[in-house]
Scaffold this motif. Structure first.
Motif, PDB file in Angstrom:
ATOM      1  N   ALA A   1      46.955  20.102  31.820  1.00 55.30           N
ATOM      2  CA  ALA A   1      46.449  18.921  32.517  1.00 55.30           C
ATOM      3  C   ALA A   1      45.656  19.256  33.775  1.00 55.30           C
ATOM      4  O   ALA A   1      45.001  18.390  34.338  1.00 55.30           O
ATOM      5  N   GLY A   2      45.696  20.512  34.237  1.00 56.70           N
ATOM      6  CA  GLY A   2      45.006  20.883  35.466  1.00 56.70           C
ATOM      7  C   GLY A   2      43.527  21.131  35.255  1.00 56.70           C
ATOM      8  O   GLY A   2      43.057  21.275  34.127  1.00 56.70           O
ATOM      9  N   ARG A   3      42.783  21.180  36.358  1.00 55.81           N
ATOM     10  CA  ARG A   3      41.356  21.491  36.302  1.00 55.81           C
ATOM     11  C   ARG A   3      41.176  22.971  36.020  1.00 55.81           C
ATOM     12  O   ARG A   3      41.709  23.810  36.733  1.00 55.81           O
ATOM     13  N   ALA A   4      40.417  23.249  35.005  1.00 55.48           N
ATOM     14  CA  ALA A   4      40.184  24.637  34.593  1.00 55.48           C
ATOM     15  C   ALA A   4      38.699  24.934  34.651  1.00 55.48           C
ATOM     16  O   ALA A   4      37.870  24.024  34.601  1.00 55.48           O
ATOM     17  N   PHE A   5      38.362  26.209  34.765  1.00 55.96           N
ATOM     18  CA  PHE A   5      36.975  26.641  34.680  1.00 55.96           C
ATOM     19  C   PHE A   5      36.918  28.108  34.329  1.00 55.96           C
ATOM     20  O   PHE A   5      37.899  28.839  34.474  1.00 55.96           O
ATOM     21  N   VAL A   6      35.759  28.525  33.871  1.00 58.93           N
ATOM     22  CA  VAL A   6      35.446  29.935  33.744  1.00 58.93           C
ATOM     23  C   VAL A   6      34.144  30.134  34.514  1.00 58.93           C
ATOM     24  O   VAL A   6      33.245  29.291  34.458  1.00 58.93           O
ATOM     25  N   ALA A   7      34.068  31.214  35.287  1.00 59.95           N
ATOM     26  CA  ALA A   7      32.889  31.480  36.110  1.00 59.95           C
ATOM     27  C   ALA A   7      32.543  32.961  36.050  1.00 59.95           C
ATOM     28  O   ALA A   7      33.430  33.813  35.929  1.00 59.95           O
ATOM     29  N   ILE A   8      31.253  33.226  36.154  1.00 59.47           N
ATOM     30  CA  ILE A   8      30.746  34.590  36.306  1.00 59.47           C
ATOM     31  C   ILE A   8      30.007  34.605  37.634  1.00 59.47           C
ATOM     32  O   ILE A   8      29.023  33.890  37.815  1.00 59.47           O
ATOM     33  N   GLY A   9      30.496  35.396  38.577  1.00 60.11           N
ATOM     34  CA  GLY A   9      29.967  35.349  39.933  1.00 60.11           C
ATOM     35  C   GLY A   9      29.393  36.660  40.438  1.00 60.11           C
ATOM     36  O   GLY A   9      29.670  37.727  39.895  1.00 60.11           O
ATOM     37  N   SER A  10      28.599  36.517  41.509  1.00 57.64           N
ATOM     38  CA  SER A  10      28.023  37.665  42.210  1.00 57.64           C
ATOM     39  C   SER A  10      28.206  37.467  43.706  1.00 57.64           C
ATOM     40  O   SER A  10      27.981  36.377  44.221  1.00 57.64           O
ATOM     41  N   TRP A  11      28.609  38.530  44.388  1.00 56.29           N
ATOM     42  CA  TRP A  11      28.752  38.563  45.830  1.00 56.29           C
ATOM     43  C   TRP A  11      27.960  39.773  46.320  1.00 56.29           C
ATOM     44  O   TRP A  11      28.497  40.880  46.404  1.00 56.29           O
ATOM     45  N   PRO A  12      26.671  39.591  46.621  1.00 48.90           N
ATOM     46  CA  PRO A  12      25.795  40.726  46.939  1.00 48.90           C
ATOM     47  C   PRO A  12      26.291  41.598  48.093  1.00 48.90           C
ATOM     48  O   PRO A  12      26.197  42.819  48.018  1.00 48.90           O
ATOM     49  N   ARG A  13      26.813  41.004  49.149  1.00 45.19           N
ATOM     50  CA  ARG A  13      27.260  41.805  50.303  1.00 45.19           C
ATOM     51  C   ARG A  13      28.417  42.732  49.956  1.00 45.19           C
ATOM     52  O   ARG A  13      28.589  43.773  50.558  1.00 45.19           O
ATOM     53  N   GLN A  14      29.212  42.338  48.983  1.00 44.43           N
ATOM     54  CA  GLN A  14      30.332  43.179  48.552  1.00 44.43           C
ATOM     55  C   GLN A  14      29.933  44.092  47.398  1.00 44.43           C
ATOM     56  O   GLN A  14      30.757  44.861  46.910  1.00 44.43           O
ATOM     57  N   GLY A  15      28.687  43.977  46.929  1.00 46.52           N
ATOM     58  CA  GLY A  15      28.223  44.805  45.823  1.00 46.52           C
ATOM     59  C   GLY A  15      28.817  44.395  44.480  1.00 46.52           C
ATOM     60  O   GLY A  15      28.856  45.201  43.555  1.00 46.52           O
TER      61      GLY A  15
ATOM     62  N   ARG B   1      28.750  42.075  41.068  1.00 49.79           N
ATOM     63  CA  ARG B   1      27.874  41.283  40.202  1.00 49.79           C
ATOM     64  C   ARG B   1      28.543  41.112  38.842  1.00 49.79           C
ATOM     65  O   ARG B   1      29.217  42.003  38.357  1.00 49.79           O
ATOM     66  N   GLY B   2      28.342  39.950  38.246  1.00 51.30           N
ATOM     67  CA  GLY B   2      28.864  39.713  36.900  1.00 51.30           C
ATOM     68  C   GLY B   2      30.374  39.731  36.810  1.00 51.30           C
ATOM     69  O   GLY B   2      30.936  40.179  35.820  1.00 51.30           O
ATOM     70  N   GLN B   3      31.056  39.199  37.827  1.00 46.57           N
ATOM     71  CA  GLN B   3      32.518  39.250  37.867  1.00 46.57           C
ATOM     72  C   GLN B   3      33.122  37.956  37.321  1.00 46.57           C
ATOM     73  O   GLN B   3      32.786  36.855  37.756  1.00 46.57           O
ATOM     74  N   LEU B   4      34.034  38.084  36.364  1.00 43.71           N
ATOM     75  CA  LEU B   4      34.718  36.960  35.730  1.00 43.71           C
ATOM     76  C   LEU B   4      35.821  36.399  36.617  1.00 43.71           C
ATOM     77  O   LEU B   4      36.572  37.146  37.241  1.00 43.71           O
ATOM     78  N   HIS B   5      35.920  35.072  36.639  1.00 41.73           N
ATOM     79  CA  HIS B   5      37.060  34.381  37.245  1.00 41.73           C
ATOM     80  C   HIS B   5      37.404  33.213  36.338  1.00 41.73           C
ATOM     81  O   HIS B   5      36.531  32.413  35.991  1.00 41.73           O
ATOM     82  N   VAL B   6      38.666  33.111  35.942  1.00 44.20           N
ATOM     83  CA  VAL B   6      39.142  32.028  35.098  1.00 44.20           C
ATOM     84  C   VAL B   6      40.215  31.268  35.865  1.00 44.20           C
ATOM     85  O   VAL B   6      41.135  31.871  36.417  1.00 44.20           O
ATOM     86  N   ARG B   7      40.071  29.954  35.898  1.00 46.22           N
ATOM     87  CA  ARG B   7      41.121  29.077  36.428  1.00 46.22           C
ATOM     88  C   ARG B   7      41.759  28.411  35.214  1.00 46.22           C
ATOM     89  O   ARG B   7      41.090  27.725  34.436  1.00 46.22           O
ATOM     90  N   LEU B   8      43.052  28.648  35.003  1.00 45.81           N
ATOM     91  CA  LEU B   8      43.771  28.125  33.845  1.00 45.81           C
ATOM     92  C   LEU B   8      44.095  26.638  34.027  1.00 45.81           C
ATOM     93  O   LEU B   8      44.317  26.184  35.155  1.00 45.81           O
ATOM     94  N   SER B   9      44.170  25.909  32.929  1.00 44.79           N
ATOM     95  CA  SER B   9      44.487  24.481  32.986  1.00 44.79           C
ATOM     96  C   SER B   9      45.979  24.216  33.192  1.00 44.79           C
ATOM     97  O   SER B   9      46.373  23.081  33.446  1.00 44.79           O
ATOM     98  N   ALA B  10      46.783  25.258  33.094  1.00 49.09           N
ATOM     99  CA  ALA B  10      48.225  25.136  33.299  1.00 49.09           C
ATOM    100  C   ALA B  10      48.751  26.436  33.902  1.00 49.09           C
ATOM    101  O   ALA B  10      48.149  27.499  33.728  1.00 49.09           O
ATOM    102  N   ALA B  11      49.844  26.338  34.624  1.00 48.14           N
ATOM    103  CA  ALA B  11      50.484  27.551  35.149  1.00 48.14           C
ATOM    104  C   ALA B  11      51.038  28.346  33.975  1.00 48.14           C
ATOM    105  O   ALA B  11      51.557  27.787  33.017  1.00 48.14           O
ATOM    106  N   LYS B  12      50.915  29.663  34.061  1.00 48.38           N
ATOM    107  CA  LYS B  12      51.422  30.513  32.989  1.00 48.38           C
ATOM    108  C   LYS B  12      52.841  30.950  33.308  1.00 48.38           C
ATOM    109  O   LYS B  12      53.280  30.910  34.461  1.00 48.38           O
ATOM    110  N   ALA B  13      53.550  31.367  32.286  1.00 52.62           N
ATOM    111  CA  ALA B  13      54.893  31.919  32.464  1.00 52.62           C
ATOM    112  C   ALA B  13      54.779  33.204  33.281  1.00 52.62           C
ATOM    113  O   ALA B  13      53.759  33.901  33.213  1.00 52.62           O
TER     114      ALA B  13
END
Length: 145
Positions: free
Chosen positions: A40-54, A56-68
């Protein structure tokens, strides 16, 4: 789109995917909400870049539910399976090589699913359409050049 993107500059929208630039520090990301969420929670999948930290192309997933607590989180694209590193509701690729393999699979795939056992003990899956993902990923990467 997703509340996370509301404070950012829109770079492009393709299919279910959007590309955004935000900061500070400056970051750019392609992001999508699931077409089918297992929780029931808000979920997303993202591919991000943070140039100052070097980064690029980093995956982040927010799950729609808490996992065990000790549950595995698996991302699937076609026949490819990737085990992710996960906290309670967030997950990431274990290293840059896996990030790159996931992005390559996303470019060729039709859908992506993220599966885990929920804190309730029941398994759940969040499913994402990949139409437009490659264009959004490219727009986000160019937005942080």
């Amino acid at each position: 789109m997703i509340a996370l993107a509301l404070a950012a500059e829109l770079l492009a929208v393709r299919g279910d995917w959007g590309a955004f630039r935000g900061g500070p520090p400056q970051n750019c990301y392609a992001i999508a909400a699931p077409v089918r969420a297992g929780g029931a929670g808000r979920a997303f999948v993202a591919i991000g870049s943070w140039p100052r930290q070097g980064l690029r192309g980093q995956l982040h997933v927010r799950l729609s539910a808490a996992k065990a607590p000790r549950a595995r989180v698996t991302l699937s694209i076609g026949a490819r399976r990737f085990e992710l590193i996960a906290g309670d509701r967030d997950a990431w690729a274990p290293d840059a090589r896996t990030d790159a393999a996931i992005v390559a699979a996303m470019r060729a795939g039709r859908s992506l699913s993220v599966e885990a056992q929920g804190a309730s003990g029941r398994p759940f899956a969040d499913v994402y359409a990949l139409a437009g993902a490659a264009t959004a990923i490219d727009a986000a990467a160019l937005g942080c050049v």
